[in-house]
Design an enzyme around this catalytic site. Sequence first.
Site, PDB file in Angstrom:
ATOM      1  CE  LYS A  22     -26.708 -38.578  53.068  1.00  0.00           C
ATOM      2  NZ  LYS A  22     -27.961 -39.483  53.041  1.00  0.00           N
ATOM      3  CG  ASN A  23     -26.995 -40.746  56.542  1.00  0.00           C
ATOM      4  OD1 ASN A  23     -27.482 -40.043  55.963  1.00  0.00           O
ATOM      5  ND2 ASN A  23     -26.413 -41.894  56.339  1.00  0.00           N
ATOM      6  NE  ARG A  92     -36.646 -44.388  50.563  1.00  0.00           N
ATOM      7  CZ  ARG A  92     -36.591 -44.930  51.477  1.00  0.00           C
ATOM      8  NH1 ARG A  92     -35.808 -44.623  52.737  1.00  0.00           N
ATOM      9  NH2 ARG A  92     -37.719 -45.846  51.940  1.00  0.00           N
ATOM     10  CB  CYS A 116     -34.173 -44.907  46.397  1.00  0.00           C
ATOM     11  SG  CYS A 116     -32.951 -46.073  47.376  1.00  0.00           S
ATOM     12  NE  ARG A 121     -33.191 -47.051  51.625  1.00  0.00           N
ATOM     13  CZ  ARG A 121     -32.350 -45.988  51.703  1.00  0.00           C
ATOM     14  NH1 ARG A 121     -32.379 -45.216  50.621  1.00  0.00           N
ATOM     15  NH2 ARG A 121     -32.217 -45.441  52.918  1.00  0.00           N
ATOM     16  N   PRO A 122     -38.594 -50.602  52.587  1.00  0.00           N
ATOM     17  CG  PRO A 122     -39.400 -52.380  53.303  1.00  0.00           C
ATOM     18  CD  PRO A 122     -38.280 -51.866  52.439  1.00  0.00           C
ATOM     19  CB  ILE A 123     -41.359 -47.057  56.266  1.00  0.00           C
ATOM     20  CG1 ILE A 123     -42.884 -46.917  55.552  1.00  0.00           C
ATOM     21  CG2 ILE A 123     -40.489 -46.519  55.431  1.00  0.00           C
ATOM     22  CD1 ILE A 123     -43.462 -45.467  55.803  1.00  0.00           C
ATOM     23  CG  ASP A 304     -24.204 -45.984  53.768  1.00  0.00           C
ATOM     24  OD1 ASP A 304     -24.826 -44.968  54.594  1.00  0.00           O
ATOM     25  OD2 ASP A 304     -24.970 -46.418  53.234  1.00  0.00           O
ATOM     26  CB  ILE A 326     -27.647 -53.378  54.361  1.00  0.00           C
ATOM     27  CG1 ILE A 326     -26.522 -53.697  55.538  1.00  0.00           C
ATOM     28  CG2 ILE A 326     -28.579 -52.377  54.836  1.00  0.00           C
ATOM     29  CD1 ILE A 326     -27.082 -54.411  56.679  1.00  0.00           C
ATOM     30  NE  ARG A 396     -30.261 -37.288  47.887  1.00  0.00           N
ATOM     31  CZ  ARG A 396     -30.710 -38.498  48.302  1.00  0.00           C
ATOM     32  NH1 ARG A 396     -30.878 -39.452  47.747  1.00  0.00           N
ATOM     33  NH2 ARG A 396     -30.887 -38.689  49.664  1.00  0.00           N
TER      34      ARG A 396
HETATM   35  C1  EPZ Z   1     -30.073 -45.586  56.821  1.00  0.00           C
HETATM   36  O1  EPZ Z   1     -30.952 -45.803  55.803  1.00  0.00           O
HETATM   37  C2  EPZ Z   1     -29.197 -44.432  55.949  1.00  0.00           C
HETATM   38  N1  EPZ Z   1     -29.801 -43.161  55.687  1.00  0.00           N
HETATM   39  C3  EPZ Z   1     -28.551 -45.151  54.877  1.00  0.00           C
HETATM   40  O2  EPZ Z   1     -27.626 -44.236  54.280  1.00  0.00           O
HETATM   41  C4  EPZ Z   1     -27.791 -46.159  55.184  1.00  0.00           C
HETATM   42  O3  EPZ Z   1     -27.200 -47.179  54.121  1.00  0.00           O
HETATM   43  C5  EPZ Z   1     -28.751 -46.950  55.906  1.00  0.00           C
HETATM   44  O4  EPZ Z   1     -29.309 -46.687  57.031  1.00  0.00           O
HETATM   45  C6  EPZ Z   1     -27.957 -48.496  56.468  1.00  0.00           C
HETATM   46  O5  EPZ Z   1     -26.869 -48.264  57.350  1.00  0.00           O
HETATM   47  C7  EPZ Z   1     -30.171 -42.280  56.625  1.00  0.00           C
HETATM   48  O6  EPZ Z   1     -29.543 -42.447  57.994  1.00  0.00           O
HETATM   49  C8  EPZ Z   1     -30.774 -41.136  56.328  1.00  0.00           C
HETATM   50  P1  EPZ Z   1     -32.477 -49.260  57.376  1.00  0.00           P
HETATM   51  P2  EPZ Z   1     -32.260 -46.476  56.243  1.00  0.00           P
HETATM   52  O7  EPZ Z   1     -33.835 -48.868  57.805  1.00  0.00           O
HETATM   53  O8  EPZ Z   1     -32.745 -45.987  57.751  1.00  0.00           O
HETATM   54  C9  EPZ Z   1     -34.964 -52.671  55.654  1.00  0.00           C
HETATM   55  C10 EPZ Z   1     -26.790 -43.070  52.552  1.00  0.00           C
HETATM   56  O9  EPZ Z   1     -25.812 -43.318  51.481  1.00  0.00           O
HETATM   57  N2  EPZ Z   1     -36.118 -52.209  56.249  1.00  0.00           N
HETATM   58  O10 EPZ Z   1     -31.457 -49.342  58.605  1.00  0.00           O
HETATM   59  O11 EPZ Z   1     -33.308 -46.127  55.228  1.00  0.00           O
HETATM   60  C11 EPZ Z   1     -34.391 -52.022  54.465  1.00  0.00           C
HETATM   61  O12 EPZ Z   1     -35.132 -52.121  53.221  1.00  0.00           O
HETATM   62  C12 EPZ Z   1     -27.997 -43.714  52.836  1.00  0.00           C
HETATM   63  O13 EPZ Z   1     -26.362 -42.172  53.172  1.00  0.00           O
HETATM   64  C13 EPZ Z   1     -37.373 -52.870  56.210  1.00  0.00           C
HETATM   65  O14 EPZ Z   1     -37.491 -54.011  55.790  1.00  0.00           O
HETATM   66  O15 EPZ Z   1     -32.029 -47.813  56.389  1.00  0.00           O
HETATM   67  C14 EPZ Z   1     -33.020 -52.205  54.301  1.00  0.00           C
HETATM   68  O16 EPZ Z   1     -32.988 -53.721  53.702  1.00  0.00           O
HETATM   69  C15 EPZ Z   1     -28.245 -44.917  52.035  1.00  0.00           C
HETATM   70  N3  EPZ Z   1     -38.183 -52.175  57.089  1.00  0.00           N
HETATM   71  C16 EPZ Z   1     -32.606 -52.670  55.984  1.00  0.00           C
HETATM   72  O17 EPZ Z   1     -33.826 -52.795  56.407  1.00  0.00           O
HETATM   73  C17 EPZ Z   1     -38.000 -50.977  57.610  1.00  0.00           C
HETATM   74  O18 EPZ Z   1     -39.153 -50.525  58.217  1.00  0.00           O
HETATM   75  C18 EPZ Z   1     -31.886 -51.612  56.607  1.00  0.00           C
HETATM   76  O19 EPZ Z   1     -32.533 -50.473  56.310  1.00  0.00           O
HETATM   77  C19 EPZ Z   1     -37.070 -50.378  57.657  1.00  0.00           C
HETATM   78  C20 EPZ Z   1     -35.997 -50.985  56.829  1.00  0.00           C
END
Ligand code: EPZ
Length: 417
Positions: A22-23, A92, A116, A121-123, A304, A326, A396
């Site tokens: 999926k990812n 998301r 969520c 999960r900020p961006i 995950d 994480i 999902r």
């Molecule tokens: C990806 O989410 C995956 N989703 C998640 O899988 C996975 O758990 C995660 O990476 C970690 O491996 C997809 O690839 C679609 P991150 P993502 O940005 O990219 C913080 C599943 O179950 N952060 O690596 O959203 C964030 O809050 C899903 O398949 C910021 O602070 O995760 C988190 O604490 C769940 N600012 C950490 O970084 C930002 O701009 C890692 O998040 C971005 C992230």
Amino acid sequence: MDKIVIQGGRPLKGEVRISGAKNAALPILISSLLTDGWNTYSNVPDLRDIQSTKLLLSSLGAGVESDGDRIKINGGGMCNHEASYDLVRKMRASILVLGPLVARLKKARVSLPGGCAIGARPINLHLKGLAQLGAAIELKHGYVEASADHLKGNEIYLDIPTVTGTENLMMAAVLAKGVTVLRNAAREPEVVALADVLIKMGAKIEGAGTSVMTIEGVSSLKPVSVSIIPDRIEAGTFMVSAALTRGDITILNGEPDHLEALIHKLRLSGAQVTVEDKSIRVQGSNEIASVDVKTLPYPGFPTDMQAQFMVLMCVARGFSVISETIFENRFIHVSELKRMGADIKISGNTAMITGVPALSGAPVMATDLRASASLILAGLVAVGTSEINRVYHLDRGYESIEKKFANLGAAIKRVKG
Ligand code: EPZ
């Protein structure tokens, strides 16, 4: 709403073929927006998130056709730069259209994804990186508005190795003028899979899979035909189920290199793990040893897989500690596992687990994708009957999981709600 009913206690035995990841599929399908012409993708998993992605891409004007596990997408017709709240709230990862939209249409208006169940999960890092590539960013009425006449390469340091943040910035940088260096980039296999597709399209990317990625912008990219890599988290979920039920399961199409941390921890817990090219065989042992785990960015132990591994520790001998580094709220499954007899204490981002002889079947509620997978695993090993409600969370990210477990000997069925 559908539910899944399980009679626990059966050792799972046999072979299972893993679906596409999926990812990996989500960013790769979205990368079609960077090209004019038809891209063909095979081994795409049949999941709700994939359906959401097809709807999103169609709403932007891309051509979308599907035929079984093959999907064709044409970015050439893209004309709408807005991804609506209604679509983004369902998934998301829709935020991944931001980079391609600014790169191709010079502007984007994308609903902020919001938090969520597992965290805020900020961006912010996505937006900071895009601004460093020259985009003007504004937040208005719950939307991100980004624009740039043309993006320019830059040196970007990511405070956190964000997976989708890395992917968003890769897709913006491949058509920017000049060279972009992404430092502290995410190293997940899904990031590498996206880089491989972009390179096949004609992008110039070096260092994918390491924490420093160098991207030299090109003027255009061409459509491709690719297959999606297998889902390491689905594979890991089945591997844990073999150890948990004292069974014997062979993953036919795994990527062992993507699962080193989990394989190491399963072996420490007493399971026998045999790797041969693409197949991974896991034989459970009667004695499950307690093992401590700390989730980390790849190649560390994947967040995950945290909920799934916790179920194994719930029926292990002794005491184990699982630290979730994480996400700030990824222990939602704990309260449901405790209703099944697990002995777990939470302190901040740490779960302290004392193994019990057995879990007992119960009606439980799924809350997020991987928590629902852990409840399935708990039901498979519990004594008696378990009912997992709200399995739409499961749909999902897992394709026909109950059929795959039934083929391995589980007494499991989906009851239409
Ligand atoms: C990806 O989410 C995956 N989703 C998640 O899988 C996975 O758990 C995660 O990476 C970690 O491996 C997809 O690839 C679609 P991150 P993502 O940005 O990219 C913080 C599943 O179950 N952060 O690596 O959203 C964030 O809050 C899903 O398949 C910021 O602070 O995760 C988190 O604490 C769940 N600012 C950490 O970084 C930002 O701009 C890692 O998040 C971005 C992230």
